[in-house]
Motif scaffolding. Structure first.
Motif, mmCIF file in Angstrom:
data_model
loop_
_atom_site.group_PDB
_atom_site.id
_atom_site.type_symbol
_atom_site.label_atom_id
_atom_site.label_comp_id
_atom_site.label_asym_id
_atom_site.label_seq_id
_atom_site.Cartn_x
_atom_site.Cartn_y
_atom_site.Cartn_z
ATOM 1 N N SER A 1 0.979 -1.128 -0.002
ATOM 2 C CA SER A 1 0.008 0.078 -0.250
ATOM 3 C C SER A 1 0.830 1.339 -0.067
ATOM 4 O O SER A 1 0.385 2.378 -0.656
ATOM 5 C CB SER A 1 -0.804 0.031 1.112
ATOM 6 O OG SER A 1 -0.208 0.095 2.445
ATOM 7 N N ILE B 1 0.045 -7.215 -0.909
ATOM 8 C CA ILE B 1 -1.547 -7.438 -1.288
ATOM 9 C C ILE B 1 -1.564 -7.943 -2.531
ATOM 10 O O ILE B 1 -0.696 -7.613 -3.418
ATOM 11 C CB ILE B 1 -2.226 -5.842 -1.366
ATOM 12 C CG1 ILE B 1 -2.069 -5.306 -0.148
ATOM 13 C CG2 ILE B 1 -3.595 -5.830 -2.051
ATOM 14 C CD1 ILE B 1 -2.373 -3.732 -0.077
ATOM 15 N N ARG C 1 -7.067 -8.104 -1.912
ATOM 16 C CA ARG C 1 -6.772 -8.895 -0.632
ATOM 17 C C ARG C 1 -5.526 -8.683 -0.065
ATOM 18 O O ARG C 1 -4.509 -9.095 -0.940
ATOM 19 C CB ARG C 1 -7.442 -9.905 -0.694
ATOM 20 C CG ARG C 1 -8.773 -10.245 -1.440
ATOM 21 C CD ARG C 1 -9.773 -9.928 -0.310
ATOM 22 N NE ARG C 1 -11.125 -10.162 -1.094
ATOM 23 C CZ ARG C 1 -12.293 -10.256 -0.472
ATOM 24 N NH1 ARG C 1 -12.317 -10.231 0.958
ATOM 25 N NH2 ARG C 1 -13.428 -10.425 -0.996
ATOM 26 N N PHE C 2 -5.316 -8.688 1.020
ATOM 27 C CA PHE C 2 -4.073 -8.743 1.731
ATOM 28 C C PHE C 2 -3.513 -10.129 1.590
ATOM 29 O O PHE C 2 -4.391 -10.975 1.721
ATOM 30 C CB PHE C 2 -4.132 -8.582 3.290
ATOM 31 C CG PHE C 2 -4.180 -7.194 3.578
ATOM 32 C CD1 PHE C 2 -2.987 -6.363 3.538
ATOM 33 C CD2 PHE C 2 -5.256 -6.459 4.030
ATOM 34 C CE1 PHE C 2 -2.926 -4.919 3.613
ATOM 35 C CE2 PHE C 2 -5.074 -4.857 4.256
ATOM 36 C CZ PHE C 2 -3.991 -4.314 4.117
#
Length: 527
Positions: free
Chosen positions: A184, A195, A199-200
């Motif tokens: 991020s 990520i 989604r992580f």
């Protein structure tokens, strides 16, 4: 050959003497090329050995692009820090037109780019490209929460409120990228978790305390992390993913691959095989790792038979950071900003004049050089020009194509100047020969900072004749009042018109009354 035939050929005119050194004629139809942008993080102009004859850091792989492509010697980021610079690259618009007037986003802040704004990847996808991003985003994401926080657009969401199993919106996957793998923000901003798409990749199992940082990891701020992630592994992972993308690509469409690196930004954590190799310091070692990554990407293109049909751009989001221990390097004969004053965060050239290397076989002659003044904000319009796409008036408001320069012609610009911006939101406007600065000091982190400059009795503004004083050594603000007036009127117009290029007047996202528009406040007070 991967690619779609373009409707029009690129015809290259004769070069203009003294401006472009080298260009190659193309009179036949060519295919839409693949595009790879490798975006270093905090790497100075002088950190590329092909651009700095006295560099103590040797970058043979990046130098391949110097020798095989075109060097833009007067290329600038719109800001001397990360988020604003990346916003301009992606949107062709200055970030201060948004709600972000200064500094950068953290790893949890909300998306800066709205889903309806034209971006570089969305424009290319609309024109037949597959789009992928592997690396650092740093433009905000809307992370799922437990419902306990406000939805204010720029709120710093408490880490404890994040639902790490939820879907992320507003990130790369929602603004034009078909695929995304990365982080991020920087590896000194949590969450320290990769990520995959939206989604992580892992639910964080570890929390790093700011006062008890795990020195083997060297993360810079407290926060949640993948328990198995160490900072030194980030660059190898991103490099491996990028190489795999290139080598496994199997599509009739051309691809756009954006690779924003995590290096040589803090944490300055080179992989073990580079430690001590530069003979300079850890930052020098980290630059060697950047160079190695560039080499691996170029080699992957070679092995895949894609080099001749791929544009490769190498640049950086801003100048070298003072976290690299610049005084130590200068004592050892290495100047990361080359001949330019200042560094990351500053308004002086060292903060925002960056390496800009473009390799485009059969269009750009090897060893070409351009002294055209361009910005990375211009990449959007340049590739729109390449694919024959007309940007709407409310897209790429500050972006102007430099395709003429790539084709070997003198760049004829309708735009009269470009704007630069500091970490604290202070402004400068550049024309080819002149630069007007609207703060008394660096506007950033280098001495004299603005408060120090005022204590020294320095003028509130600075004017430099860049053509003869590229190092910004002589402030001649008192000698050229007409030039100050001219440039002040120009930047005022660019702010008020919502654009710096030709087209219908647009609105900024906020009213034009924020504190860093000091000259506009002064004008209003004098009326």
């Amino acid at each position: 050959m991967i690619g779609i035939t373009m409707k029009k050929a690129f015809s290259i005119a004769a070069i203009s003497a003294g401006t472009i050194l080298g260009a190659q004629s193309v009179n036949a139809e060519v295919t839409k090329p693949n595009i790879v942008i490798i975006f270093a993080d905090d790497m100075g102009y002088g950190d590329v050995s092909g651009l700095n004859e006295n560099s103590k850091i040797q970058t043979p792989n990046i130098d391949r692009l110097v020798n095989e492509g075109m060097v833009f010697t007067d290329a600038h980021t719109s800001s001397s820090v990360s988020t604003p610079s990346r916003y301009s690259l992606m949107t062709g618009r200055y970030s201060w037109r948004t709600w972000l007037k200064s500094r950068v986003l953290n790893g949890y802040q909300r998306a800066l780019i709205p889903p309806d704004r034209v971006t570089l990847p969305s424009m290319l996808r609309e024109n037949g490209y597959r789009t992928a991003m592997i690396g650092k985003w740093h433009l905000g994401m809307n992370m799922a929460t437990d419902g306990s926080v406000s939805e204010a657009m720029d709120i710093k969401i408490p880490q404890t409120a994040i639902d790490f199993r939820g879907r992320i919106t507003g990130g790369p996957a929602d603004v034009g990228f078909d695929t995304f793998y990365g982080l991020s923000a920087s590896l000194d901003f949590p969450p320290y978790v990769f990520i995959n798409q939206d989604r992580f990749e892992q639910v964080p199992l570890k929390y790093y305390d700011n006062w008890k940082i795990d020195k083997s990891n060297t993360f810079g701020r407290e926060g949640y992390a993948d328990a198995n992630l160490v900072a030194q592994d980030a660059m190898p992972r991103l490099t491996r993913k990028t190489v795999e993308y290139i080598e496994n690509y199997d599509d009739d469409k051309p691809f756009f691959l954006y690779m924003p690196l995590t290096a040589p930004h803090t944490p300055i954590a080179p992989n073990s095989r580079f430690i001590g190799q530069s003979g300079l310091n850890a930052y020098g070692d980290f630059c060697l790792e950047v160079d190695d990554t560039v080499g691996q990407v170029l080699d992957a293109l070679d092995r895949s038979g894609l080099s001749e049909e791929t544009i490769v751009i190498f640049s950086s989001d801003n100048g070298c950071s003072n976290a690299a221990n610049i005084p130590q390097m200068e004592k050892r004969g290495h100047y990361p900003s080359y001949i330019y004053r200042g560094s990351k965060a500053d308004i002086w050239e060292g903060g925002h004049r960056v390496p800009m290397l473009v390799r485009w076989p059969d269009v750009v002659k090897p060893g070409g050089e351009s002294d055209a003044m361009i910005g990375l904000v211009d990449v959007l319009a340049t590739f729109a020009d390449m694919v024959d796409y007309d940007l709407a008036d409310n897209a790429g408001e500050d972006s102007e194509s430099f395709m003429q320069a790539l084709r070997g012609m003198r760049l004829k610009s309708e735009r009269k100047g470009i704007i630069n911006h500091t970490v604290f939101g202070y402004f400068a406007i550049r024309t080819k020969d002149w630069k007007l600065i609207f703060c008394p000091g660096s506007g950033g982190w280098t001495a004299p900072k603005d408060n120090q400059a005022r204590e020294l009795g320095l003028p509130e503004m600075q004017l430099y004749h860049i053509a003869t004083d590229p190092g910004e050594k002589s402030n001649i603000i008192d000698k050229h009042p007409d030039k100050v007036k001219e440039l002040t009127e120009l930047i005022t117009k660019y702010v008020e018109d919502g654009r710096s290029t030709s087209g219908e007047i647009q609105k900024n996202d906020t009213s034009n009354d924020w504190e860093q528009l000091v000259w506009m406040s002064s004008e209003a007070n004098n009326e």
